[in-house]
Enzyme design. Structure first.
Site, short mmCIF file in Angstrom:
data_model
loop_
_atom_site.label_atom_id
_atom_site.label_comp_id
_atom_site.label_asym_id
_atom_site.label_seq_id
_atom_site.Cartn_x
_atom_site.Cartn_y
_atom_site.Cartn_z
N ILE A 12 37.70 -29.91 -11.50
CA ILE A 12 37.05 -28.78 -12.18
C ILE A 12 36.00 -28.16 -11.26
CG2 ILE A 12 35.54 -28.14 -14.10
CD1 ILE A 12 37.93 -29.07 -15.30
N HIS B 134 32.83 -26.43 -12.06
CA HIS B 134 32.07 -26.37 -13.30
C HIS B 134 31.40 -25.01 -13.49
CE1 HIS B 134 32.60 -30.36 -14.92
NE2 HIS B 134 32.60 -30.82 -13.68
N CYS C 234 62.17 -32.57 -4.17
CA CYS C 234 61.60 -32.94 -5.47
C CYS C 234 61.95 -31.85 -6.45
CB CYS C 234 60.08 -33.09 -5.34
SG CYS C 234 59.20 -33.09 -6.91
#
Lengths: 483, 418, 125
Positions: A57, A59, A410
């Protein structure tokens, strides 16, 4: 990743111990000056400690009081990410953060966060009614009563950020040592002589201790301040990208005194992360998850976003934050000469990290390091094309230039052989290193289909034998034998 | 970017895809078969054990032999196979569909068609899906990944093995690991009965004296860098008994905890999923909610035997050919899941023709009766010596057997086990 | 005893009659009866294994991983005496096979003098 394993590996102006996000930001910042800089990491790859397992994050600048250094660095660092993204090509989106109050008595907490955010200078922060909040984040529980919106908050892939920082630092002359575990530090004349567990020696005039969870041990090795880093373990759940519970913004509960609480995070790459829990641990190697904690996460997350379902879980993991009192401890050592302490970098460390780089650069200058800007500093790294982000037309062009772009290794995260090779050529030769760089093995099958393909590509590209390939360095060998 | 047109494109070149493509080809339709692997055959190529083909070929074959037998048919047909090509998108705009594929040799490939048959198979559930707590060391593999490593790549995942889940792949791997010189210390199963076929319990565990812990949950994986062991806790009356937990040291954990149809492509294209099977919701012709898009094999529902996959897929290919010919179901009835039935596939039958349906029991039962009701009236009752969740039950329903048909606007066929 | 000759898995019972002959019940087909007698007197198993392929890895760089497998699968043509399976596996693990190879090729004729052949089960070009 390392050059020779014996003897003196060089004389540096600055050695940064720890290639997590703090060390990487510091090393990259210093790479802009005419300095010889070493970046030292005990693990097999960079970002393999605290920086690999956290909430990812950026913030919003409202969680901490500005009396703390961490609050000031959070706001300053948070604003630096747009430019860094342009230079370093890592996944980052300012999607905004909402804090949801679930009953009326939590609204007081919202008010406090708001005032704090305004004082800290967080841009665009807003108090929200229930209706406004649900408009901003329709997946929130209808039981919410109001909350806070911080548009400056965002989401980031922390390991990709560190990889890019280190790549940029190396491009500008920083020398990276991995698998280099400090055992002793001795002051000789005007330099520190650092010795690794396998006998390698690095000499440096100045040393930055950015050793994360082990900053206390490192400080002791220098005969510097005696402090103790407390581990705080956080467990997480990761949900499949096809979940119906993916919010548009990061969803926080109203925080408690000790923790920001358990979040619902839409990751930049499309999955959803739930967590973290917060339990103190004395064992800094204890990355085990527990049934009780994981169930707490699900309960708490469903309270915020009711559409969350157990059946969307693709994996769980734990990270450990390094806690040292209430605040960051970033300062020139009062006991050991020419040592800068960068310790206790818990949340919001990732957000603050670019500002930590600036701050430490200034501390070094204060401590006597001469800073002369490089004329030819190049802030940009080469962008690695990602099949997932390309249109079919673009991908077609890439395949023409390099057929490896046509081989999807993938399937869950749509990662091509070309991207795996790019990771390996940048030194990420463990399964985890490749995972963090490319996202291969990170999707819903968790490597069930692609692991053997990646193993073969590693062998082909590096010449490593089957028994040299590890998940994340020494001791974590992947295969057990050959037929 | 290249573009080709076919009547039908089949996604997935395993047993299901090849069988469906062959059925379409035999009806004179132009067919493309796309697979991400370098060759056809799918997962059968790593299933080197025997036990395949008893129904299809009346012979007991290994997986690669079974695959090759079918592949020989494909080679003789006019089916065009695109291997090492991954389908990344399915665009369905009314009648015309486009599959966007990528491959190293051809770049982006656009395959235009009217019919798509989805035959992508399934994937293994993993540690995260069943949420085993503990550390995250090296040495935790899904059984299928281990099978690939051992049987094709020639590498061992480890030496001292614990297998979690008694699914067939796990049981087969217990024998394989024993046969390559590893020690299999236990198979741990949360249910009170095995999830795999009986013959695999006998041949893969009993022959090697491998203990099978039924009603046991793996409550922790431990080991810092490499697996050092698992903690296993017994369940009594459905509740964990932590006081009786014990540790089994090992360096490798293989997971055989179920398969999930691989429907990400389907979901992205807007195909409805049946929550009971995790496969597309289909009509009596195995057609999804997108007209002209069919599904068969393990992407539709997880089968126990490849012989059934082939049988079902051949029919799906035939229905797809019917659809191209303009035929549509005449008298569809919804299939209702009755007592003790986990799911029924497909979820609709056509009362006007012969139907073959597959179902799975929710219970282990001897001397069971399979009951078929049409609009609540019992129309058929079939004795079964033994039913269990791990063994699929097939059932043929002919128009005559469904009584005089239904007079209701929305007839319901209910299937239950008693 | 559970019959394993086919997926049905009949539950078999074996009893010795007064005359000394074995009577099998619970089987749905003759193979079940034969299996029960054999399993009691001389158990046999079909053995499947792999042998090493002598491969030169084809240049796979950017080629979509089109390299050849390192192991070639094989099996006994019929069930093999259970007590000699270990011996047979050791024999097979010592074999290195030249590619290309065709499915059905006899890999070991009359393995360990049992009269049972081991065949290759996958064609690799």
């Amino acid at each position: 990743m390392s050059p020779s394993r014996e003897g003196i590996e060089g004389r540096f102006d600055v050695a940064v111990i720890g290639a997590g996000v703090s060390g990487a930001c510091i090393a990259r910042r210093l790479s802009a000056y005419e300095l010889r800089v070493a970046l030292i990491e005990k693990e097999e790859d960079v970002s393999f400690g605290v920086s690999k397992a956290n909430s990812g994050i950026v913030h919003g600048g409202f969680h901490h009081n500005k009396k703390y250094l961490k609050a000031r660095l959070e706001v300053q660092g948070g604003m630096m990410f747009d430019r860094l993204k342009a230079e370093l090509d890592f996944p980052f989106v300012r999607c905004g953060i909402v804090v949801a109050a679930m009953h009326d008595d939590e609204l007081r907490g919202i008010g406090q966060l708001y005032s704090q955010g305004v004082e800290n200078g967080a841009i665009g922060i807003e108090m929200c009614s229930r209706e406004r909040l649900l408009e901003l984040e329709p997946r929130l529980s209808p039981d919410c009563v109001g909350g806070l919106y911080a548009p400056g908050g965002g989401i980031i892939e922390p390991y990709r950020f560190v990889f890019s920082l280190v790549e940029s630092a190396r491009k500008n002359g920083v020398v990276l040592f991995t698998g280099w575990k400090l055992v002793s530090a001795a002051r000789e004349e005007l330099a520190w002589r650092l010795r690794s567990s396998d006998g390698r020696i690095v000499e440096a005039s100045y040393v930055v201790n950015a050793a994360g969870l082990h900053a206390d041990d490192v400080s002791r090795a220098f005969g510097a301040e005696d402090f103790r880093i407390q581990g705080r373990k956080g467990e997480y759940y990761l949900l499949d990208r096809l979940t119906k519970a993916k919010p548009d913004r990061v969803v926080f509960p109203v925080p408690s005194a000790s923790s920001k609480g358990m979040l619902v995070i839409p990751t930049v790459e499309g999955t959803v992360l739930l967590g973290p829990t917060a339990t103190s641990t004395d064992d800094k190697e204890d990355f085990a998850t527990s049934r009780v904690e994981l169930e707490t996460i699900l309960r708490s997350a469903k309270n915020l976003v009711p559409a969350i379902s157990e059946s969307d879980v693709i994996t769980s993991f734990a990270g450990i934050r390094s806690v040292l009192g209430e605040d960051f401890y970033i300062d020139v050592s009062g006991k050991a000469p020419a040592l800068i302490q960068v310790a206790g970098i818990q949340s919001p460390g990732l957000t603050a990290s670019p500002a930590i780089g600036e701050y430490v650069k200034d501390l070094l200058k204060k401590a006597g390091l001469r800073l002369v800007e490089k004329a030819d500093w190049d802030p940009f790294v080469d962008k690695v094309p990602r099949a997932k982000d390309l249109t079919p037309f673009e991908l077609d062009e890439f395949v023409k230039a390099d057929p490896a772009f046509g081989n999807i290794v993938c399937r869950c995260e749509r990662v091509t052989e070309a991207e795996i090779v790019a990771a390996i050529r940048r030194g990420h030769t463990t399964l985890d290193g490749i995972k963090y760089f490319t996202r291969a093995q990170m999707g819903r099958c968790q490597g069930g289909f692609c692991t053997y393909r990646i193993l073969k590509i590693i062998m082909r590209e590096t010449g490593m034998a089957w028994d040299e390939i590890t998940k994340r360095g020494e001791g974590s060998r992947v295969l057990g034998g050959e037929l | 970017m290249r573009e080709f047109s076919f009547d039908a494109v089949v996604v997935g070149g395993g047993a299901a895809g090849m069988a469906a493509a062959l059925a379409l080809d035999s009806r004179g339709r132009t067919v493309a078969l796309v697979d991400r692997e370098a060759g056809l055959g799918g997962i059968l190529l790593q299933c080197i054990h025997n036990g395949f083909g008893l129904i299809e070929f009346d012979e007991e074959l290994s997986g690669p032999e079974f695959a090759e037998r079918i592949e020989e048919g494909v080679r003789k047909s006019r089916i065009e196979a695109f291997c090492a090509a991954t389908v990344i998108d399915l665009e369905a705009a009314g009648e015309e569909k486009t599959l966007v594929c990528v491959s190293s040799s051809l770049g982006i490939l656009r395959l235009k068609c009217r019919v798509v048959v989805l035959a992508m198979g399934c994937r293994e559930r993993n540690r995260g899906n069943i949420r085993i707590p503990g550390t995250r060391p090296a040495g935790v593999f899904t059984a299928g990944l281990a099978q690939r490593l051992v049987n094709i790549e020639g590498y061992l995942p480890g030496r001292d093995i614990v297998i979690i889940g008694s699914g067939d792949i796990g049981l087969i791997m217990a024998r394989r690991m024993s046969w390559v010189g590893c020690e299999v210390h236990a198979v741990v199963e949360i249910l009170p009965y095995p999830s795999g076929l009986t013959r695999n319990i006998v041949q893969c565990l009993h022959d090697f004296d491998i203990p099978l812990y039924l009603s046991h949950l793996t409550t922790r994986i431990y080991g810092r860098d490499r697996v050092e062991g698992v903690e296993v806790t017994p369940l009594e009356n459905g509740a964990l008994v932590p006081a009786k937990a014990f540790e089994i040291p090992c360096d490798t954990v293989l997971l055989s905890v179920g398969l999930v149809p691989e429907n990400e492509l389907s979901k992205k294209a807007g195909i409805d999923i049946n929550p009971a099977t995790n496969g597309p919701a289909v009509d009596s012709t195995m057609m999804t909610n997108l007209g002209g898009v069919f599904a068969c094999g393990n992407v539709l529902h997880v089968h126990d035997l490849v012989d059934f996959v082939v049988e079902e897929s051949r029919r799906a290919g035939g229905y797809a050919a019917d659809w191209l010919d303009g035929q549509r179901p005449k008298a569809e009835a919804r299939v209702k899941i009755g007592a003790n039935v986990r799911y029924v596939s497909p979820g609709r039958v056509d009362l006007a023709r012969e139907n073959k349906i597959y179902l799975r029991s929710l219970v282990v039962k001897n001397d069971a009766t399979l009951e078929v009701r049409l609009d609540k009236a019992l129309v058929r009752s079939i004795r079964k010596n033994h039913v269990q969740p791990s063994e699929m039950i097939s059932l043929e329903l002919k128009p005559g057997e469904l009584g005089a048909g239904s007079s209701r606007a929305e007839p319901v066929v209910e299937i239950s086990i008693r | 005893m559970t019959c394993i000759t086919c997926p049905i898995g009949c539950s078999l019972s074996i009893e010795r009659e007064d005359g000394g002959s074995l009577v099998v019940t619970g089987n749905r087909c003759p193979r079940g009866a034969a299996y029960a007698r054999e399993e009691l007197l001389s158990p046999k198993r079909t053995v499947t294994a792999t042998v090493r392929a002598r491969t030169v890895v084809k240049a796979a760089e950017g080629g979509g991983g089109a390299e050849l497998p390192r192991r070639v699968p094989c099996r006994t043509l019929s069930a093999f005496p259970r007590e000699r399976v270990g011996e047979l596996l050791s024999l097979l693990y010592g074999i290195e096979l030249e590619l290309p190879v065709e499915r059905g090729k006899i890999l070991v004729k009359d393995a360990l003098g049992t009269g049972i052949d081991v065949i290759v089960t996958r064609s690799i070009a």
